[in-house]
Scaffold this motif. Structure first.
Motif, PDB file in Angstrom:
ATOM      1  N   ASP A  87      26.915  68.053   6.765  1.00  0.00           N
ATOM      2  CA  ASP A  87      28.048  68.966   6.680  1.00  0.00           C
ATOM      3  C   ASP A  87      28.410  69.349   5.249  1.00  0.00           C
ATOM      4  O   ASP A  87      29.459  69.949   5.023  1.00  0.00           O
ATOM      5  N   ALA A 137      28.047  71.661   1.892  1.00  0.00           N
ATOM      6  CA  ALA A 137      27.912  73.118   1.797  1.00  0.00           C
ATOM      7  C   ALA A 137      27.551  73.490   0.376  1.00  0.00           C
ATOM      8  O   ALA A 137      27.822  72.738  -0.578  1.00  0.00           O
ATOM      9  N   ARG A 161      22.975  74.029   5.044  1.00  0.00           N
ATOM     10  CA  ARG A 161      22.976  75.218   5.896  1.00  0.00           C
ATOM     11  C   ARG A 161      24.266  76.025   5.696  1.00  0.00           C
ATOM     12  O   ARG A 161      24.246  77.249   5.746  1.00  0.00           O
ATOM     13  N   ARG A 162      25.383  75.328   5.519  1.00  0.00           N
ATOM     14  CA  ARG A 162      26.666  76.025   5.357  1.00  0.00           C
ATOM     15  C   ARG A 162      26.802  76.519   3.917  1.00  0.00           C
ATOM     16  O   ARG A 162      26.360  75.872   2.974  1.00  0.00           O
ATOM     17  N   SER A 163      27.478  77.650   3.748  1.00  0.00           N
ATOM     18  CA  SER A 163      27.636  78.203   2.405  1.00  0.00           C
ATOM     19  C   SER A 163      28.854  79.104   2.334  1.00  0.00           C
ATOM     20  O   SER A 163      29.332  79.629   3.345  1.00  0.00           O
ATOM     21  N   LYS A 217      21.704  84.057   5.525  1.00  0.00           N
ATOM     22  CA  LYS A 217      21.567  83.340   6.794  1.00  0.00           C
ATOM     23  C   LYS A 217      20.113  82.949   7.032  1.00  0.00           C
ATOM     24  O   LYS A 217      19.814  81.813   7.452  1.00  0.00           O
ATOM     25  N   GLU A 268      22.655  79.369   8.334  1.00  0.00           N
ATOM     26  CA  GLU A 268      23.908  79.758   8.999  1.00  0.00           C
ATOM     27  C   GLU A 268      24.518  80.930   8.238  1.00  0.00           C
ATOM     28  O   GLU A 268      24.283  81.087   7.033  1.00  0.00           O
ATOM     29  N   LEU A 273      36.250  77.150   3.398  1.00  0.00           N
ATOM     30  CA  LEU A 273      35.294  76.605   4.351  1.00  0.00           C
ATOM     31  C   LEU A 273      35.915  75.493   5.182  1.00  0.00           C
ATOM     32  O   LEU A 273      35.663  75.372   6.386  1.00  0.00           O
ATOM     33  N   TRP A 302      36.030  75.662   9.292  1.00  0.00           N
ATOM     34  CA  TRP A 302      35.308  74.713  10.140  1.00  0.00           C
ATOM     35  C   TRP A 302      36.223  73.663  10.758  1.00  0.00           C
ATOM     36  O   TRP A 302      35.746  72.642  11.274  1.00  0.00           O
TER      37      TRP A 302
END
Length: 325
Positions: free
Chosen positions: A4, A6, A61-63, A91, A96, A318, A322
């Motif tokens: 998790d 980022a 994956r998260r940004s 992406k 993502e 973020l 989330w």
């Protein structure tokens, strides 16, 4: 690296600043890397270099990324550069969809994460929304004029409203400011707020005053003007006029956006002209409205600074996105 984590990125005209964040959105300061925008060839190249510099096998994956200008559509143009930030491209690269914010909206989000350092309380208590509910106005005087509104509900839900208010018309609240705006427009389009309240605006004011007084301008840049405030009477007068223009515009925007719970002022130019911003005759223009003079006078106003504001704000945005709030 936690799943998790980022990647956070501040994409500017001159530099790209990247970092990793923790699960709860906090910036991992030891991962901050800065790259010259003239050296790295685009956002993807900067990310590849960042991954290599950190020595990690893959990026999160998260940004979240912040960019100057209007954030709409898939391909977002980076103002005053040939760069584009592609949502679909990021992406595909990271896995993502990225969160993309206007650069000043990211700074406004930073105020929701931390109090920041209050350098000057112009009126009332610190107006930071970090722990208080209400609606706040955030304004930053830099190479442009950044404007965002922040609303925190009683239950702690935060909404940041990015604006392009700097490109709206300037609110000339006095004959002095009306004459100044007219001298800068030269019969063309009306002067924007950013045309006066910004670093280029300060230089424009200084040059206009020099012409009015029949003098050749001694200062050639906004930095030279602020450095010579104590020795150059025209530089001093230009900083005072910029301060008056700022307070007049700020009062108008508080009423427009209903930001009655506090005004946060940021930006290098604001810090540089602090002596002018302190002057009672300049601050009086904040409450220039006859109908709402009392309400405006009660709005807390502070000059603030905080390190790595855009990265901190991206992490906070973020976190809310989330559901870690």
């Amino acid at each position: 690296m936690h799943a998790d984590n980022a990647v956070l990125g501040s994409i500017g005209r001159k530099r790209v600043c990247l970092a990793l964040s923790t699960v709860n959105g906090s910036v991992l300061h030891e991962t901050i890397r800065t790259y010259d925008a003239q050296v790295v060839n685009g956002v993807s190249a900067a990310l590849t270099t960042f991954q290599r510099d950190l020595g990690i096998s893959a990026l999160p994956r998260r940004s979240a990324f912040s960019v100057p200008g209007l954030v709409r559509g898939d391909a977002i143009s980076i103002t005053k550069t040939s760069w584009f930030l592609s949502r679909s491209g990021l992406k595909a690269m990271l896995g993502e969809p990225p969160l993309v914010l206007n650069d000043f909206a990211a700074e406004a989000w930073a105020l929701c994460a931390a109090e920041g350092q209050v350098r000057e309380a112009f009126s009332g208590s610190n107006g930071s929304p970090a722990k208080r509910s209400g609606t706040f106005l955030v304004m930053g005087i830099t190479s442009g004029l950044g404007v965002a509104a922040v609303h925190r509900s009683e239950t702690g839900v935060v909404t940041v409203l990015p604006t392009e208010a700097g490109h709206g018309a300037f609110a000339a609240a006095t004959p002095e400011l009306t004459d100044l705006a007219a001298s800068l427009s030269l019969g063309r389009q009306p002067v924007t707020a950013e045309g006066l309240v910004s670093a280029p605006g300060l230089l424009a004011i200084y040059n206009a005053l020099s012409r009015q007084r029949g003098c050749l301008p001694r200062a050639k840049s906004p930095e030279e003007i602020t450095r010579s405030m104590a020795t150059d009477p025209i530089a001093h007068a230009a900083c005072d006029l910029l301060a008056k223009a700022f307070w007049a515009q700020a009062g108008s925007l508080v009423m427009t956006l209903g930001a009655w719970d506090g005004l946060l002022v940021a930006g290098a130019v604001a810090h540089a002209i602090l002596p002018s911003l302190r002057k009672p005759e300049a601050q009086a223009l904040f409450a220039n409205s006859i109908k709402y003079r009392r309400a405006l006078s009660d709005v807390p106003r502070s000059l603030v600074s905080y390190e790595n504001a855009e990265l901190v704000g991206l992490g906070e945005a973020l976190r809310h996105r989330w559901g870690h709030a």
